[in-house]
Design a protein around this motif. Structure first.
Motif, short mmCIF file in Angstrom:
data_model
loop_
_atom_site.label_atom_id
_atom_site.label_comp_id
_atom_site.label_asym_id
_atom_site.label_seq_id
_atom_site.Cartn_x
_atom_site.Cartn_y
_atom_site.Cartn_z
N GLU A 49 0.83 -1.21 0.00
CA GLU A 49 0.00 0.00 0.00
C GLU A 49 0.86 1.25 0.00
O GLU A 49 0.60 2.21 -0.74
N ALA A 50 1.90 1.25 0.83
CA ALA A 50 2.80 2.39 0.87
C ALA A 50 3.52 2.58 -0.47
O ALA A 50 3.70 3.71 -0.93
N ALA A 51 3.90 1.48 -1.09
CA ALA A 51 4.58 1.57 -2.39
C ALA A 51 3.65 2.11 -3.46
O ALA A 51 4.06 2.93 -4.30
N ARG A 52 2.38 1.69 -3.44
CA ARG A 52 1.42 2.22 -4.42
C ARG A 52 1.19 3.71 -4.22
O ARG A 52 1.04 4.47 -5.17
N MET A 53 1.13 4.13 -2.96
CA MET A 53 0.96 5.55 -2.68
C MET A 53 2.14 6.39 -3.18
O MET A 53 1.98 7.55 -3.55
N ASP A 54 3.31 5.76 -3.19
CA ASP A 54 4.51 6.45 -3.71
C ASP A 54 4.62 6.35 -5.23
O ASP A 54 5.61 6.83 -5.80
N GLY A 55 3.65 5.70 -5.85
CA GLY A 55 3.63 5.62 -7.31
C GLY A 55 4.35 4.43 -7.91
O GLY A 55 4.59 4.39 -9.12
N ALA A 56 4.67 3.44 -7.09
CA ALA A 56 5.37 2.26 -7.60
C ALA A 56 4.40 1.34 -8.32
O ALA A 56 3.32 1.04 -7.81
N ILE A 86 9.98 -5.10 -2.97
CA ILE A 86 9.30 -5.61 -1.77
C ILE A 86 9.28 -7.13 -1.76
O ILE A 86 9.76 -7.76 -0.81
N THR A 87 8.70 -7.73 -2.81
CA THR A 87 8.50 -9.18 -2.79
C THR A 87 9.82 -9.95 -2.80
O THR A 87 10.03 -10.82 -1.94
N LEU A 88 10.68 -9.64 -3.74
CA LEU A 88 11.95 -10.38 -3.83
C LEU A 88 12.83 -10.22 -2.59
O LEU A 88 13.35 -11.22 -2.07
N PRO A 89 13.00 -8.98 -2.06
CA PRO A 89 13.79 -8.87 -0.82
C PRO A 89 13.15 -9.63 0.35
O PRO A 89 13.86 -10.16 1.20
N ALA A 90 11.82 -9.69 0.38
CA ALA A 90 11.14 -10.37 1.50
C ALA A 90 11.34 -11.88 1.46
O ALA A 90 11.35 -12.54 2.51
N ILE A 91 11.47 -12.45 0.27
CA ILE A 91 11.63 -13.91 0.17
C ILE A 91 13.08 -14.30 -0.11
O ILE A 91 13.37 -15.47 -0.37
N ARG A 92 13.98 -13.33 -0.03
CA ARG A 92 15.38 -13.62 -0.35
C ARG A 92 15.98 -14.66 0.57
O ARG A 92 16.73 -15.55 0.13
#
Length: 317
Positions: free
Chosen positions: A210-217, A226-232
């Motif tokens: 949600e925060a990333a979408r608000m920043d325009g990502a 977000i996803t790749l670093p979280a499952i690294r």
């Protein structure tokens, strides 16, 4: 003074024992759930280690382990001086490299794609389709492949002929063994391999997206940052375990594809152990090969785990 110290140590020991007992009783059902897995490893992994003794003997079944002659490292010297050893080892390493290069990333990519699907119905149907091959034995997978690739009525060769090409002997030509092998591995295991990654992705805090979408990502940036670093960490652990199985490609799959025409590129350590150990009755020699494989796997796990820790990852231990 000494008696006081001994008394204090005795009291501390009793406190620790009682505390341990309380923790065990509090979590008793967790340990009950662990019991089948623990018994599995004890019965099928640790107790059979006793049989490794025959790697250093000229083992004779009718004499038993205690009565067989000790020969030291003779079987290991024979393995390293065997004329076909380098070819068999290179075949094993090449297939493992193909697994690491082509198969290992596929479940990660597939899990990322499934995570982006918004229709739960389509997502469940797709997951069922890609999971299904895992529950088929290698006999069925290879049989289906044989029917599709055979030169006598195989659908792939019929399509080639219809487009004006000549038939290709996929099943006997040595140059086609490795592509057929890795495609079968991807087909059977890629869907099942996504389960762990999807579970790791499901644990990511939705507020981050949600925060990333608000920043325009966009979606790609969300996946990358977000996803790749979280499952690294999960990827690193599975990679370490995968490298530990560098010489463990599995006997059944390769053996079903092996024939006299492609043996030069298809013979691996597992099939060689089967030939030497069961067909020729060289139990000590095949046990020495198995011990060699296990030691190499253990050393590689320790090395890669240390490298991962130096790079800031958690590692396996």
């Amino acid at each position: 003074m000494q008696e006081v110290n001994v008394a204090r140590q005795s009291v501390d020991t009793q406190k620790r024992s009682s505390e341990l007992g309380r923790r065990l009783w509090k979590n008793k059902w967790i340990y009950v759930m662990l019991l089948p897995g623990i018994l599995y490893f004890i019965v099928f992994k640790y107790i059979p280690m006793y049989g490794l003794i025959i790697s250093f003997q000229n083992y004779k079944p009718f004499q038993g382990i205690t009565g067989s002659e000790w020969v030291g490292l003779e079987h290991f010297r024979r393995l390293f001086t065997e004329p076909d050893f380098l070819n068999i080892l290179s075949n094993t390493l090449i297939l493992f490299g193909m697994n690491l290069l082509f198969y290992f990333p596929i479940p990660i990519i597939l899990a990322l794609m499934l995570n982006e699907v918004r229709s739960n119905g389509f997502k469940k149907i797709f997951q069922t389709i890609v999971y299904l091959p895992h529950f088929m034995s290698w006999v069925i997978i290879v049989s289906i492949t044989f029917v599709m690739l055979t030169m006598d009525g195989g659908i792939i060769n019929d399509i080639l002929v219809n487009f004006g090409f000549e038939k290709v002997n996929f099943l006997l030509a040595p140059e086609w063994f490795r592509p057929v092998y890795i495609l079968q591995v991807i087909w059977r295991e890629a869907g099942w391999g996504t389960i762990i990654y999807l579970a790791a992705i499901a644990s990511i805090d939705p507020q981050l997206y949600e925060a990333a979408r608000m920043d325009g990502a966009g979606r790609m940036r969300q996946v990358w940052h977000i996803t790749l670093p979280a499952i690294r960490s999960v990827i690193v652990v599975l990679l370490i375990l995968k490298i530990g199985a560098v010489l463990e490609l599995g006997f059944e799959h390769v053996y079903l594809l092996l024939n006299s025409m492609n043996r030069e590129v298809a013979e691996i350590i597992d099939t060689y152990v089967y030939t030497a150990g069961l067909k020729q009755g060289q139990f000590s020699y095949s046990s020495a090969i198995g011990l060699f494989k296990s030691v190499i796997g253990l050393v590689l796990v320790m090395i890669v785990n240390r490298i991962a820790k130096k790079m800031g990852e958690e590692g396996v231990y």
